[in-house]
Design an enzyme around this catalytic site. Structure first.
Site, PDB file in Angstrom:
ATOM      1  N   TRP A 133       0.487  -0.955  -0.211  1.00  0.00           N
ATOM      2  CA  TRP A 133      -0.182   0.051   0.225  1.00  0.00           C
ATOM      3  C   TRP A 133       0.801   1.276  -0.130  1.00  0.00           C
ATOM      4  O   TRP A 133       0.223   2.067  -0.724  1.00  0.00           O
ATOM      5  CB  TRP A 133      -0.965  -0.036   1.390  1.00  0.00           C
ATOM      6  N   HIS A 134       2.253   0.735   0.439  1.00  0.00           N
ATOM      7  CA  HIS A 134       2.989   2.308   0.539  1.00  0.00           C
ATOM      8  C   HIS A 134       3.533   2.707  -0.163  1.00  0.00           C
ATOM      9  O   HIS A 134       3.974   3.496  -1.097  1.00  0.00           O
ATOM     10  CB  HIS A 134       4.053   1.917   2.329  1.00  0.00           C
ATOM     11  N   GLY A 135       3.317   1.663  -1.431  1.00  0.00           N
ATOM     12  CA  GLY A 135       4.077   1.856  -2.307  1.00  0.00           C
ATOM     13  C   GLY A 135       4.446   0.510  -3.532  1.00  0.00           C
ATOM     14  O   GLY A 135       4.153  -0.378  -3.004  1.00  0.00           O
ATOM     15  N   PHE A 172       1.859   8.004  -1.509  1.00  0.00           N
ATOM     16  CA  PHE A 172       1.289   7.089  -1.029  1.00  0.00           C
ATOM     17  C   PHE A 172      -0.086   7.036  -1.493  1.00  0.00           C
ATOM     18  O   PHE A 172      -0.603   6.181  -1.382  1.00  0.00           O
ATOM     19  CB  PHE A 172       1.429   6.492   0.363  1.00  0.00           C
TER      20      PHE A 172
END
Lengths: 420, 470
Positions: free
Chosen positions: B321-323, B470
């Protein structure tokens, strides 16, 4: 109380309810106004006090456009007067190397000997890379176009190490401040149209922060607290340093004696932006200058100056910053409409101490080719002039007074006389 | 538009002028919030406004349709549609190129040079936040946890509510929609708390920008650095990401309070955590609780006997989800592994008695181990690629640098530790209750002014919030 309620008509009750709702609504609205008035005042006062303290700080530290780029400010102020000069005008534009290496009054004298009556000006400024010079050249263009005046000749210095990535990286903390000092509101507004966030930031710096950005303050204190790592320096002989200090003091005294009426100026109109000339000075002064510059010719001193240039500008590796090369091309284009002739030069290099790697030379060749193609002008390469010897530099880049500057100014007259 | 810029200050000043003085009634206020939020978002890139509004409108009608659907299969079909739309948008903009590049790299292992059509699209700011927020609404309605609300404008205004639009916290529809339906009037006390949070957020962000310098030096080392500089850089990144993200959240909560909205906490002094599980109860709470409620529980949670698997999948996807990079996947996997290990050790008899002791020494040891593990995780998170991360981890633990750390490096190490501690102590006191401080007029306002002066004096080497990406 209860009877009055029970005796009231139904329509009265509806009216009372509506009135009560209106009253409640008005009450909430007034409460809302009151709380938001308090919030707005609080936010405004906190920000205003904080901004006032920034202005106070800049005032107390003399941090302003005048304090930081005084020579540029003074030269800009002189433009309306320059434009109205009767004689044909010559301008040499560039870095501090132009500031030190071009003597306008000597240029005029030598040109006169060749029958050319011109008035030249030194527009060489330290600390401005081509990105900033681009804005300054626009101001010059505006001043000349306002009077519909053209210069006879403009000589623009292309200084390779001023266009390096190292140089640009070093300038990042000052970009916003310098931009607000050099750009017009219209230019800032154009930036704002493309990038509203940056535009608002620049207007904020210009009008609320006295041209001093937070980055500039941080970098100022940051360097004091955490100085960047430097290569180990060579020890310079103490007796030489002492002698230099002594001679420097003597030169100051001699200056005060010979120019008692001099009013402090970093760009002196009477001297056409250049410095003093040997013809005006006493024999003693010339001798002290000679001895003074001799103290700079020590190997360890030269090595240290070379290291400093490598660290601050990447002078021998020459990794060009494309933005700065493009800015330089714009500078040339800015001068073209206000000059009968534009020449580009690369000023002499102390090749005893500064030598490019083969890769750096290739990169320089590439940059030169890019500039020549874009401007349709040939760059006059003076980097390896034989007549400029290593002892004519006071460090490894700037020419000495009364020796280096005189020789180079002579050379310029010889080379460009036909265009005067 | 970033909170700590003059443009945002100008925007907010104009917004407050209308919000507080002109638009006094409920409905116009909602419209104003919507318009203001779209201007705020559009200042970054107006071309993505339809994407934001579109996903909101779609979920609004899907939620209504779910509520009106007569059969479970129809409801399931509709919630799947919402998942496809939201995750499709996210996948297309954020992960498509990553997948294609990864496939190409994989094929290269078999000497097959594939030329795949990468999109190279710009990633819309805050897309991961608002798609998750929107998705939670349809899932909640599907699960029967909330009834759909009528009022499209209210829904889109809530989804695009500018204080939390681009970097969270990820609000649930049931948290924000009732507030949007009846906008409260802030009291002077809540307003002061809002101003305190905005100021603390600004200070944290300013500090984070300075911490970015040693962090960058360690993670993007262009020259050899000493061991102490390497460790300082990694710890500085821990401080940077906390200051950056929690600072932004503080500002978001503070701004919302000024507008009469309550946004839940997103951080609770995370570096005071005593275990990896505890860390995730304190770090980015809105994301971890979202993943728990909508992913972990959907996978079966603790009930199916697959806790380890479910934790691992949840953390892996949380990392992603963060990248869109393998470093984020590795970071998620690492946290999945240490959470699983924590569960395992907690179940052992020896550690049970170890845990039950309320001993300061044991607490310090647990804190130290947790902070150390979190730091290891940040190396995976921040490094340019997995190889660099592994090399950094080796260098950190072998102390093999040939460069000697000087006095400046040691001073910087202490400053970085000190700054992280200070921000946590301040946050701890705010968590405990800052009302007393807010009511001491002179102390409160002079502190606020001093803090703003500090922010105006310190420039930003990096002017982006890390979590925006993000």
């Amino acid at each position: 109380m209860s009877s009055s309620i029970s005796n009231s008509k139904p329509e009265d009750s509806v009216m009372n309810q509506t009135k009560s709702q209106e009253f409640e609504s008005d009450y909430i609205a007034s409460q809302q106004r009151r709380v938001y008035l308090k919030i707005s005042l609080a936010l405004f006062l906190v920000m205003a006090t904080a901004l006032a303290s920034v202005r106070l700080f800049t005032y107390l530290n003399e941090a302003s456009a005048e304090g930081i780029m005084g020579r540029v400010v003074e030269a800009r102020k002189a433009l309306p007067k320059i434009v109205k000069e009767e004689k044909d005008l010559v301008m040499m534009f560039g870095s501090s190397m132009v500031g030190a290496g071009f003597s306008p009054r000597q240029f005029d004298q030598q040109a006169k000997e060749l029958g050319k009556d011109v008035k030249s000006f030194n527009f060489g400024f330290g600390g401005l890379n081509p990105f900033f010079q681009d804005y300054l050249s626009r101001r010059i263009q505006e001043a000349f176009q306002a009077e519909n005046r053209k210069m006879k000749l403009v000589i623009i210095e292309f200084n390779p190490f001023q266009a390096s990535q190292t140089r640009w990286n070093g300038a990042v903390p000052i970009v916003d401040s310098f931009l607000t000092m050099l750009a017009t509101d219209k230019e800032l507004f154009e930036i704002a149209l493309n990038d509203p966030e940056r535009g608002a930031l620049l207007f904020n710096i210009k009008y609320l922060r006295n041209d001093i950005s937070a980055e500039m303050i941080t970098s100022f204190f940051g360097r004091e607290m955490f100085p960047p790592k430097r290569a180990k320096r060579f020890d310079e002989p103490q007796e030489l340093l002492d002698k230099r200090r002594e001679l420097g003091n003597e030169l100051n005294e001699l200056f005060e004696k010979e120019y008692p009426d001099f009013e402090d100026a970093r760009w002196h109109y009477g001297w056409q932006g250049g410095g003093t000339i040997p013809e005006e000075r006493s024999e003693r002064t010339i001798q002290v200058f000679k001895e003074y510059y001799e103290t700079f010719q020590d190997d360890s001193m030269k090595k240290n100056r070379r290291l400093r240039r490598i660290e601050s500008s990447g002078i021998e590796s020459l990794h060009f910053e494309p933005l700065l090369v493009e800015s330089f091309i714009r500078i040339v284009e800015n001068f073209k409409p206000v000059a009968e002739r534009v020449e580009i030069v690369m000023m002499p290099r102390d090749f005893k101490w500064i030598n490019y790697t083969p890769e750096a030379q290739a990169r320089l060749d590439q940059a030169v080719m890019q500039i020549e193609k874009a401007t349709s002008l040939k760059i006059n390469n003076h980097q390896l002039l034989d007549k400029i010897t290593s002892d004519m530099y006071r460090d490894v880049t700037h020419l000495t007074k009364y020796a280096g500057d005189v020789t180079y100014t002579h050379h310029l007259v010889e080379e460009f006389a036909e265009h005067l | 538009m970033i909170f700590n810029t003059p443009l945002f200050f100008l925007f907010f000043a104009i917004f407050i002028l209308f919000y507080g003085f002109a638009f006094l009634r409920q409905k116009p206020k909602v419209y104003l919030i919507l318009v203001g939020s779209l201007i705020f978002y559009g200042a970054w890139n107006y071309r993505f406004i339809p994407l934001l509004v579109g996903s909101g409108v779609a979920d609004y009608f899907i939620a209504l349709a779910i509520a009106n659907a007569t059969t479970q299969s129809k409801k399931k079909w509709l919630v799947t549609l919402s998942l496809v739309i939201n995750l499709g948008i996210l996948g297309l903009f954020k992960y498509a190129d990553f997948v294609l590049y990864s496939v190409a790299d994989f094929l290269l292992l078999f000497n097959y040079q594939a030329s795949l059509p990468v999109l190279e699209w710009v990633l819309p700011v805050g897309i991961s936040f608002y798609t998750f927020q929107s998705l939670s609404y349809t899932i909640d309605v599907y699960r029967g946890d909330m009834k759909p609300r009528k009022g499209l404008v209210e829904f889109v205004a809530a989804l695009s509510f500018f204080p939390q639009l681009v970097a969270g916290p990820i609000l649930r529809a049931r948290q924000i929609l009732p507030q949007m339906h009846k906008i409260a009037l802030p009291t002077w006390q809540t307003a002061k708390h809002g101003i305190l949070l905005i100021t603390v957020g600004l200070i944290k962000k300013t500090g984070a920008d300075l911490l970015a310098i040693p962090a960058q030096k360690a993670f993007e080392a262009k020259e050899a650095i000493s061991d102490i500089e390497l460790w300082t850089g990694v710890i500085a990144f821990a401080g940077q990401i906390y200051g950056d993200f929690s600072g932004y959240t503080d500002m978001a909560i503070g701004l919302a309070l000024l507008l009469g909205f309550q946004i839940p906490l997103n951080f609770r002094v995370p570096y005071f955590a005593l275990s990896p599980v505890d860390f995730w109860r304190r770090w980015h709470i809105s994301l971890s609780s979202w993943l728990r409620d909508y992913l972990y529980f959907s996978l079966g949670g603790n009930r199916t006997g697959h806790r380890t698997r479910n934790v691992f999948i949840t953390m892996l996807l949380g990392g992603l989800w963060h990248g869109a990079a393998w470093t984020f996947v590795a970071w998620g996997a690492f946290h999945g592994a240490i959470i699983t290990a924590t569960h395992y050790f907690a179940g052992l008899k020896f550690f049970e008695s170890f845990n039950s002791k309320n001993n300061v020494g044991i607490k310090i040891l647990k804190w130290f181990i947790t902070f150390y593990l979190v730091l290891i995780g940040w190396v995976l998170f921040r490094a340019a690629d997995i190889d660099t991360a592994i090399q950094m981890l080796i260098d950190m633990h072998t102390f093999s640098s040939t460069v000697e750390g000087d006095k400046t490096a040691r001073v910087l190490f202490v400053i970085v530790i000190f700054w992280i501690a200070i921000t946590h102590i301040v946050d701890y006191f705010i968590l405990k209750g800052s009302e007393k401080f807010e009511n001491k007029k002179w102390l409160f306002w002079s502190t606020m002014i001093f803090a703003h002066i500090l922010c105006l004096f310190i420039g930003e080497p990096s002017d982006e919030f890390i979590y925006f990406q993000f």
